[in-house]
Design an enzyme around this catalytic site. Structure first.
Site, short mmCIF file in Angstrom:
data_model
loop_
_atom_site.label_atom_id
_atom_site.label_comp_id
_atom_site.label_asym_id
_atom_site.label_seq_id
_atom_site.Cartn_x
_atom_site.Cartn_y
_atom_site.Cartn_z
N THR A 94 0.82 -1.23 0.00
CA THR A 94 0.00 0.00 0.00
C THR A 94 0.84 1.26 0.00
OG1 THR A 94 -1.92 -0.98 1.08
CG2 THR A 94 -1.80 1.40 1.10
N TRP A 136 0.80 -9.97 4.15
CA TRP A 136 0.17 -9.39 2.95
C TRP A 136 0.79 -10.04 1.70
CZ3 TRP A 136 -1.10 -7.03 7.23
CH2 TRP A 136 -2.06 -6.03 7.25
N GLU A 183 -6.74 -9.87 2.76
CA GLU A 183 -7.68 -9.49 1.69
C GLU A 183 -7.51 -10.30 0.41
OE1 GLU A 183 -7.43 -5.20 1.38
OE2 GLU A 183 -8.27 -4.93 3.37
N GLU A 259 -9.84 -4.90 10.20
CA GLU A 259 -9.24 -3.70 9.60
C GLU A 259 -10.38 -2.76 9.26
OE1 GLU A 259 -6.17 -4.07 6.48
OE2 GLU A 259 -6.93 -2.18 5.68
N ARG A 381 -14.90 3.97 3.34
CA ARG A 381 -15.71 2.90 2.78
C ARG A 381 -16.34 2.11 3.92
NH1 ARG A 381 -10.44 0.66 2.85
NH2 ARG A 381 -9.75 1.90 1.11
#
Ligand SMILES: *[C@@H]1O[C@H](CO)[C@@H](O)[C@H](O)[C@H]1NC(C)=O
Ligand SMILES: *[C@@H]1O[C@H](CO)[C@@H](O)[C@H](O)[C@H]1NC(C)=O
Ligand SMILES: *[C@@H]1O[C@H](CO)[C@@H](O)[C@H](O)[C@H]1NC(C)=O
Ligand SMILES: *[C@@H]1O[C@H](CO)[C@@H](O)[C@H](O)[C@H]1NC(C)=O
Ligand SMILES: *[C@@H]1O[C@H](CO)[C@@H](O)[C@H](O)[C@H]1NC(C)=O
Ligand SMILES: *[C@@H]1O[C@H](CO)[C@@H](O)[C@H](O)[C@H]1NC(C)=O
Ligand SMILES: *[C@@H]1O[C@H](CO)[C@@H](O)[C@H](O)[C@H]1NC(C)=O
Length: 668
Positions: A94, A136, A183, A259, A381
């Site tokens: 990220t 990740w 994710e 998260e 979001r």
């Protein structure tokens, strides 16, 4: 909202009916008479995913310790209960890459990056803090060359368990929870094997969170597969919008928002955080909420700038900002600890807003109330459906074990959006209860804590130094090490990993260097570039000279660059533009307008080769750019980039070893 509530009634865990109206107002009953709700697991911050604490480590004292106090010190600031960290996988996640503890299969080093240090600092302040690790990305060797971690699940499980063992062995850190693959897809065989490998390694106390993504797929799998269900302790969902789903409730697992937040940390960000901290339980029975990210300690022009609980993005000045989410966190964390239990009597207020109540089971009670309006609590979001909040009088009636409480401590935050003069986490006079009841005049955009706990404190340190831009004259010869860290200050790796290196064999003038060490494309989480790149400096830099010594260690296809006006990092690193000066081991050079090397501005012979040091420099002044090799002018040109400013960068033409030394920038 009410549709959601009917789903919760199915779980028979929540009673939302207000109690007896007193003097015409609805009364909200707070009681344990019908039993309690779910066990509270705490509120946390996430460092990593990726490289979000990169700049924090390079703050000078006392500022660095002060920032850590605001995050972790009990009864001081956010007083976080949980620290979740990325298990570095050498890939872009990220806002940068974080180094793996095993770059190569036969390699092992538990002193890379800053997450170990951060966990120890957190633990120093709060020995009870819960530690969580989650990958990740993974080094390429874990997938045996495929961009997938589950083909060799035993290799992946051993790799992850090794990180947990190393945490204990080298840092005396007990990791309490571990996740699967942030994710991304989960794999039932892998999860079972991870459980088996943990148990076999004496880590049966380590719990598994799955799958740090959506509710349904993992919940459905747990319901169908009892062995998988036995392996998983917590369902962690991301950005759930305060809601869960019936299948997740049916599993009877702990439900976490593992998260959440990810919102610009101005007052609306604080409002988002206040609303979700309460409503993740009220609407979704989530017993833990973890903020991405812990602290905004990365260049603000990288993706999701300032999406942390506070801001600490200027190690060069020492400036940091304690933002509103810190004090919103304190409303809950300072007055309820993991191991406390939610009451069943939590819910929505008649005219908007929500309340939760928790108890330690020994008579203590903490009530957190928020009245955040829609527009002042929007999170990044998911989309936030319309709702109304208006000022209201609310009466709370304490019953059961709490009926005899005579007095509650009161803490209040008022966002005051109209006057722009917010007041956060103020201690008010205690409220006296009459027959276990108290009435509140609630305005919009407020947060209150009512509690029997007296220990709360709004901690403070002297104001930090004023904000300043990145220094215009900056040098690093990588000789002076930053002892506990593997990475040079202010360099923010966007693909590949750049580490301090010491050449022990007949070193010459380049004993201590910075070395790019990733030699194989990792199992990626984002779209890493095919080149490696580390950025540094002031994103507004336009007119400057950068000089750096470079050393290729790959004979045939070696290539290294220095760049200015670099416009991107993070997940969009593949499309980075700027002015890049490359030299190659085949004796050529190039000047390109992009990292991918597709827009060639100049090329020619350079006489460069592997295993020799060369000095590269670029000077940019408006549209005029000149580049030099060993002080000899190679090319002068006029460039017209879409964006004429950006960071400085160094890197390599592929995943290959290469070194950098005597880095210097002089900006106007
Ligand atoms: C840590 O846990 C112990 C035991 O539960 C408790 O007594 C103590 O207050 C806790 N300290 C903090 C700072 O949470
Ligand atoms: C509440 O917590 C405090 C501090 O942990 C403790 O001393 C006290 O016994 C608890 N119970 C009540 C009813 O206050
Ligand atoms: C909010 O209040 C306005 C004005 O009273 C009304 O028109 C609107 O329907 C309400 N919205 C919701 C979601 O209740
Ligand atoms: C709250 O109660 C006060 C009197 O105590 C009254 O003046 C006020 O109008 C009430 N507010 C609302 C929104 O009902
Ligand atoms: C270390 O230094 C020696 C002597 O300058 C050089 O030959 C060698 O290539 C260097 N090795 C690395 C990995 O930098
Ligand atoms: C950089 O130099 C050019 C040419 O002198 C000038 O027009 C421009 O304003 C300068 N940019 C900055 C940010 O100082
Ligand atoms: C670039 O410009 C400088 C200054 O005018 C000059 O000395 C140099 O020779 C030029 N370089 C090339 C490659 O033409």
């Amino acid at each position: 909202m009410f549709l959601r509530l009917s789903a919760l009634f199915v779980s028979a865990l929540l009673v939302l009916l207000p109690g007896q109206p007193t003097s015409g107002q609805p009364a909200y009953v707070l009681s344990d008479e019908a039993g309690l709700g779910r066990l509270f697991d705490g509120i946390g911050g996430l460092s990593g995913g990726g490289a979000t604490s990169r700049l924090l480590v390079n703050y000078k004292e006392p500022y660095r310790s002060q920032i850590l106090d605001y995050l972790f010190k009990p009864n001081f600031g956010a007083s976080l209960h949980i620290l979740k960290v990325e298990i570095g996988g050498d890939a872009q996640t990220t806002d940068g890459t974080e180094p793996s503890h095993m770059h190569y299969e036969n390699d092992e080093n538990f002193f890379r990056g800053y997450e170990w240090w951060l966990m120890k600092e957190a633990k120093k302040r709060n020995p009870n803090i819960t530690l969580i690790g989650l990958p990740w990305a993974f080094p390429g060797w874990v997938g045996r060359g495929k961009n997938w971690p589950y083909d060799f699940p035993d290799v992946t499980a051993a790799y992850v368990v090794n990180w947990i063992l190393g945490a204990k062995k080298y840092h005396n850190l007990d990791i309490q929870y571990v996740g699967i693959w942030n994710e991304k897809s989960f794999d039932a065989t892998y999860i079972k094997l991870l459980r088996y490998t943990l148990d076999k390694s004496g880590l049966d106390r380590v719990r598994i969170v799955a799958s740090d993504n959506l509710w349904e797929p993992i919940a459905q799998s747990l319901l169908l597969d009892p062995e998988l269900s036995g392996a998983v302790d917590v369902i962690g969902a991301h950005y759930p919008g305060t809601k869960t789903v019936p299948q997740a409730l049916k599993t009877q697992k702990k439900l976490w928002s593992s998260e959440d937040y990810s919102t610009f940390n101005d007052e609306v960000g604080g409002g988002c955080w206040a609303r979700i901290l309460n409503q993740n339980y009220v609407n979704g029975l989530m017993t833990s909420t973890i903020s991405w990210n812990l602290v905004a300690s990365y260049y603000e022009d990288l993706p999701f700038g300032r999406d942390g609980l506070m801001t600490a993005q200027e190690p060069w000045s020492g400036n940091y900002v304690v933002e509103s989410p810190i004090w919103i966190t304190a409303h809950s964390t300072q007055f309820a600890l993991p191991g406390w239990t939610y009451l069943q009597t939590v819910g929505h207020l008649g005219r908007g807003g929500s309340y939760v109540a928790l108890t330690d089971g020994k008579g203590n009670l903490t009530v957190v109330i928020e009245t955040m309006t829609h527009d002042h609590s929007v999170c990044i979001r998911p989309p936030l459906p319309a709702f109304n909040v208006t000022s209201q009088n609310a009466t709370f009636q304490l019953k059961g074990s709490f009926a005899s409480i005579k007095e509650l401590q009161v803490w209040r935050s008022q966002f005051n959006f109209e006057t722009k003069k917010p007041s956060f986490f103020q201690k008010l006079a205690p409220v006296k209860l009459i027959d276990g009841s108290f009435t509140l005049n609630l305005a919009e955009d407020e947060v209150y804590t009512f509690t029997t706990i007296r220990a709360g404190q709004k901690g403070s340190h002297p104001a930090p130094p004023p904000s300043a831009r990145f220094p215009k004259a900056y040098k690093d010869n990588f000789n002076i090490r930053n002892p506990p860290f593997s990475e040079a200050p202010n360099f923010a790796d966007q693909t590949g990993v750049f580490e301090y290196y010491q050449n022990l064999t007949d070193p010459g003038p380049h004993v201590f260097t910075l070395r790019q060490v990733v030699t194989e494309r990792p199992i990626t989480w984002a779209a890493d570039a095919d080149q490696t790149i580390s950025v540094i400096g002031d994103y507004q830099w336009e007119n400057l000279t950068v000089t750096c010594d470079v050393f290729m260690e790959t004979v045939k296809s070696g290539g290294v660059f220095v760049a200015v006006r670099v416009d991107k990092g993070g997940q969009s690193v593949r499309s980075t533009k700027g002015i890049f000066l490359w030299v190659f081991a085949d004796g050529t050079y190039k000047v390109t307008a992009d990292l991918a090397g597709q827009t060639v501005l100049a090329e020619g012979q350079s006489g460069t080769g592997a295993y020799s040091w060369y000095t590269l420099s670029i000077t940019g002044k408006g549209q005029s750019v000149s580049v030099a090799l060993e002080g000899r002018s190679l090319w002068n040109g006029t460039v017209n980039l879409k964006q004429n400013h950006g960071w400085v960068a160094i890197g390599t033409s592929s995943f290959q070893l290469a070194q950098f030394d005597n880095f210097a920038v002089l900006a106007e």
